[in-house]
Design a protein around this motif. Structure first.
Motif, PDB file in Angstrom:
ATOM      1  N   VAL A  65       0.977  -1.285  -0.099  1.00  0.00           N
ATOM      2  CA  VAL A  65      -0.022  -0.114   0.119  1.00  0.00           C
ATOM      3  C   VAL A  65       1.037   1.378  -0.004  1.00  0.00           C
ATOM      4  CG1 VAL A  65      -1.783   1.195   1.297  1.00  0.00           C
ATOM      5  CG2 VAL A  65      -1.792  -1.148   1.351  1.00  0.00           C
ATOM      6  N   GLN A  66       0.442   2.200  -0.926  1.00  0.00           N
ATOM      7  CA  GLN A  66       1.370   3.515  -0.829  1.00  0.00           C
ATOM      8  C   GLN A  66       0.051   4.533  -0.320  1.00  0.00           C
ATOM      9  OE1 GLN A  66       2.209   6.006  -4.173  1.00  0.00           O
ATOM     10  NE2 GLN A  66       4.168   6.050  -3.614  1.00  0.00           N
ATOM     11  N   MET A  67       0.600   5.178   0.874  1.00  0.00           N
ATOM     12  CA  MET A  67      -0.228   6.479   1.455  1.00  0.00           C
ATOM     13  C   MET A  67       0.439   7.693   0.737  1.00  0.00           C
ATOM     14  SD  MET A  67      -1.011   7.618   5.158  1.00  0.00           S
ATOM     15  CE  MET A  67      -2.321   6.570   5.445  1.00  0.00           C
ATOM     16  N   VAL A  68      -0.415   8.415   0.022  1.00  0.00           N
ATOM     17  CA  VAL A  68      -0.152   9.529  -0.697  1.00  0.00           C
ATOM     18  C   VAL A  68      -0.673  10.662   0.176  1.00  0.00           C
ATOM     19  CG1 VAL A  68      -0.255  11.063  -2.462  1.00  0.00           C
ATOM     20  CG2 VAL A  68      -0.020   8.753  -2.820  1.00  0.00           C
ATOM     21  N   ALA A  69       0.179  11.426   0.912  1.00  0.00           N
ATOM     22  CA  ALA A  69      -0.158  12.504   1.872  1.00  0.00           C
ATOM     23  C   ALA A  69       0.079  13.794   1.214  1.00  0.00           C
ATOM     24  CB  ALA A  69       0.456  12.194   3.172  1.00  0.00           C
ATOM     25  N   VAL A  70      -0.997  14.727   1.351  1.00  0.00           N
ATOM     26  CA  VAL A  70      -0.952  16.111   0.695  1.00  0.00           C
ATOM     27  C   VAL A  70      -1.083  17.069   1.922  1.00  0.00           C
ATOM     28  CG1 VAL A  70      -1.577  17.399  -1.169  1.00  0.00           C
ATOM     29  CG2 VAL A  70      -2.018  15.049  -1.237  1.00  0.00           C
ATOM     30  N   PRO A  71       0.043  17.608   2.295  1.00  0.00           N
ATOM     31  CA  PRO A  71       0.027  18.750   3.341  1.00  0.00           C
ATOM     32  C   PRO A  71      -0.928  19.728   2.870  1.00  0.00           C
ATOM     33  CG  PRO A  71       2.308  17.876   3.000  1.00  0.00           C
ATOM     34  CD  PRO A  71       1.413  17.661   1.782  1.00  0.00           C
ATOM     35  N   GLY A  72      -1.241  20.512   4.015  1.00  0.00           N
ATOM     36  CA  GLY A  72      -1.933  21.862   4.177  1.00  0.00           C
ATOM     37  C   GLY A  72      -1.015  23.202   3.761  1.00  0.00           C
ATOM     38  N   THR A  73      -1.796  24.252   3.606  1.00  0.00           N
ATOM     39  CA  THR A  73      -1.134  25.321   3.168  1.00  0.00           C
ATOM     40  C   THR A  73      -0.191  25.649   4.099  1.00  0.00           C
ATOM     41  OG1 THR A  73      -3.443  26.177   2.266  1.00  0.00           O
ATOM     42  CG2 THR A  73      -1.639  27.787   2.638  1.00  0.00           C
ATOM     43  N   TRP A  74       0.998  26.123   3.682  1.00  0.00           N
ATOM     44  CA  TRP A  74       2.131  26.580   4.362  1.00  0.00           C
ATOM     45  C   TRP A  74       2.887  25.500   5.107  1.00  0.00           C
ATOM     46  CZ3 TRP A  74      -1.697  30.668   5.294  1.00  0.00           C
ATOM     47  CH2 TRP A  74      -1.636  31.698   4.114  1.00  0.00           C
ATOM     48  N   GLU A  75       2.529  24.209   4.839  1.00  0.00           N
ATOM     49  CA  GLU A  75       3.011  22.908   5.646  1.00  0.00           C
ATOM     50  C   GLU A  75       3.953  22.000   4.648  1.00  0.00           C
ATOM     51  OE1 GLU A  75       0.108  20.686   7.785  1.00  0.00           O
ATOM     52  OE2 GLU A  75       0.012  22.537   9.129  1.00  0.00           O
ATOM     53  N   SER A  76       4.114  22.608   3.598  1.00  0.00           N
ATOM     54  CA  SER A  76       5.136  21.672   2.547  1.00  0.00           C
ATOM     55  C   SER A  76       5.978  22.721   2.026  1.00  0.00           C
ATOM     56  CB  SER A  76       4.075  21.062   1.639  1.00  0.00           C
ATOM     57  OG  SER A  76       4.926  20.090   1.001  1.00  0.00           O
ATOM     58  N   SER A  77       6.987  22.268   0.993  1.00  0.00           N
ATOM     59  CA  SER A  77       7.678  22.780  -0.095  1.00  0.00           C
ATOM     60  C   SER A  77       8.276  22.164  -1.114  1.00  0.00           C
ATOM     61  CB  SER A  77       9.145  23.125   0.963  1.00  0.00           C
ATOM     62  OG  SER A  77      10.083  23.573  -0.058  1.00  0.00           O
ATOM     63  N   PRO A  78       8.391  22.601  -2.283  1.00  0.00           N
ATOM     64  CA  PRO A  78       8.586  21.820  -3.462  1.00  0.00           C
ATOM     65  C   PRO A  78       9.964  21.041  -3.331  1.00  0.00           C
ATOM     66  CG  PRO A  78       7.962  24.075  -3.999  1.00  0.00           C
ATOM     67  CD  PRO A  78       8.238  24.329  -2.534  1.00  0.00           C
ATOM     68  N   ALA A  79      10.884  21.643  -2.366  1.00  0.00           N
ATOM     69  CA  ALA A  79      11.987  21.040  -2.396  1.00  0.00           C
ATOM     70  C   ALA A  79      12.093  19.896  -1.239  1.00  0.00           C
ATOM     71  CB  ALA A  79      13.283  21.796  -2.095  1.00  0.00           C
ATOM     72  N   ASP A  80      11.017  19.656  -0.632  1.00  0.00           N
ATOM     73  CA  ASP A  80      11.152  18.777   0.781  1.00  0.00           C
ATOM     74  C   ASP A  80      11.112  17.383   0.183  1.00  0.00           C
ATOM     75  OD1 ASP A  80      11.101  18.322   3.465  1.00  0.00           O
ATOM     76  OD2 ASP A  80       8.735  18.634   3.840  1.00  0.00           O
ATOM     77  N   ASP A  81      11.751  16.431   1.063  1.00  0.00           N
ATOM     78  CA  ASP A  81      11.950  15.004   0.647  1.00  0.00           C
ATOM     79  C   ASP A  81      10.622  14.176   1.069  1.00  0.00           C
ATOM     80  OD1 ASP A  81      12.569  12.286   0.760  1.00  0.00           O
ATOM     81  OD2 ASP A  81      14.182  12.415   1.944  1.00  0.00           O
ATOM     82  N   PRO A  82      10.078  13.597  -0.284  1.00  0.00           N
ATOM     83  CA  PRO A  82       8.540  13.119   0.124  1.00  0.00           C
ATOM     84  C   PRO A  82       8.612  11.968   1.072  1.00  0.00           C
ATOM     85  CG  PRO A  82       9.451  12.766  -1.974  1.00  0.00           C
ATOM     86  CD  PRO A  82      10.637  13.623  -1.523  1.00  0.00           C
ATOM     87  N   TYR A  83       9.782  11.284   1.129  1.00  0.00           N
ATOM     88  CA  TYR A  83       9.790  10.016   2.176  1.00  0.00           C
ATOM     89  C   TYR A  83      10.392  10.451   3.554  1.00  0.00           C
ATOM     90  CZ  TYR A  83       9.128   7.775  -2.538  1.00  0.00           C
ATOM     91  OH  TYR A  83       8.588   7.678  -3.708  1.00  0.00           O
TER      92      TYR A  83
END
Length: 198
Positions: A65-83
Motif C-alpha cells: 500500500v502507498q499512502m499519498v499524503a498531501v499537506p496543507g497550506t504552508w506545511e510543505s515545500s517543493p524541495a522537501d523530501d517526500p519520504y
C-alpha cells in the motif's frame, strides 16, 4: 472578569483536547484498518484464484500500500523530501503518517508526502503564488507519483490523505479516480481521508 477569562481558557483547553483526541482516533483507525483490511494478508491467504485470473506479480520492492499524503497550506515545500519530510516538523499530517510509518515496514506501507509550494497568496506577501497555482502544482505532483508507482507496481493499492489545501487536492484526485479519469484504477484505492476539506 476573571470568571469570564477562566471560562474562555476552559473552552480553548476543551477544543485543544478535542482536536488531540480526533487525531489520535484517526491514527488508531487508519492503523487498525491497514492492519485488518487495507494491506493484503500475504500469499496463500484469502480466497483462491480462479483459473482465468493471471498470477499477480510485481517487483519485490513495491509496497503493498502507498499512502499519498498531501499537506496543507504552508506545511510543505517543493524541495522537501517526500519520504522524510522536514519542512515543518509539526505539520498536522505527520501526527498520522509518522506513527503509521513506524508501525508498518516499508514493503507493507510506503508513505509519500507530496512536496509542493503549498501557498495561498497573502496580501502582505505578494511574492507568494496564488491558491489556484499552488493547488495545480500539488495536484500535478500527486497525480504524477500515483501514475509512476502504478506503472511500475500494478498491484500496489493506495490511500489518499489530505489536510486543508491538501484535502482539496486529494479530494480532486479521488473524484478523478472514481470517475475513471485518474492515474490509477478505482479498485486499487483503499480509501481517501480528507481533513478540513475546503
Amino acid at each position: 472578569m476573571a470568571r469570564g477569562s477562566r471560562r474562555g481558557s476552559g473552552r480553548r483547553l476543551g477544543c485543544s483536547l478535542g482536536a488531540l483526541v480526533l487525531v489520535v482516533l484517526l491514527v488508531l483507525g487508519i492503523g487498525w484498518w491497514i492492519g485488518n483490511r487495507g494491506v493484503p494478508t500475504g500469499p496463500g491467504e484469502g480466497p483462491g484464484r480462479g483459473p482465468e485470473v493471471p498470477a499477480q506479480t510485481q517487483p519485490a520492492d513495491c509496497p503493498d500500500v502507498q499512502m499519498v499524503a498531501v499537506p496543507g497550506t504552508w506545511e510543505s515545500s517543493p524541495a522537501d523530501d517526500p519520504y522524510a519530510p522536514s519542512f515543518l516538523p509539526n505539520a498536522l499530517l505527520r501526527s498520522i503518517t509518522d506513527p503509521l510509518s513506524q508501525q508498518y515496514p516499508g514493503e507493507r506501507l510506503e508513505v509519500f508526502t507530496v512536496p509542493y509550494v503549498a501557498q495561498f497568496r497573502n496580501p502582505q506577501r505578494p511574492q507568494e503564488i496564488t491558491y489556484d497555482q499552488s493547488r495545480a502544482e500539488g495536484t500535478d505532483r500527486a497525480r504524477a507519483e500515483l501514475a509512476a508507482v502504478h506503472a511500475r507496481c500494478p498491484y500496489t493499492s493506495y490511500i489518499l490523505l489530505g489536510f486543508s489545501q491538501g484535502a482539496v487536492i486529494a479530494g480532486d484526485l479521488t473524484n478523478e479516480i472514481g470517475t475513471g479519469n485518474g492515474p490509477v484504477p478505482a479498485d486499487l484505492v483503499r480509501g481517501s481521508v480528507l481533513i478540513a476539506d475546503g
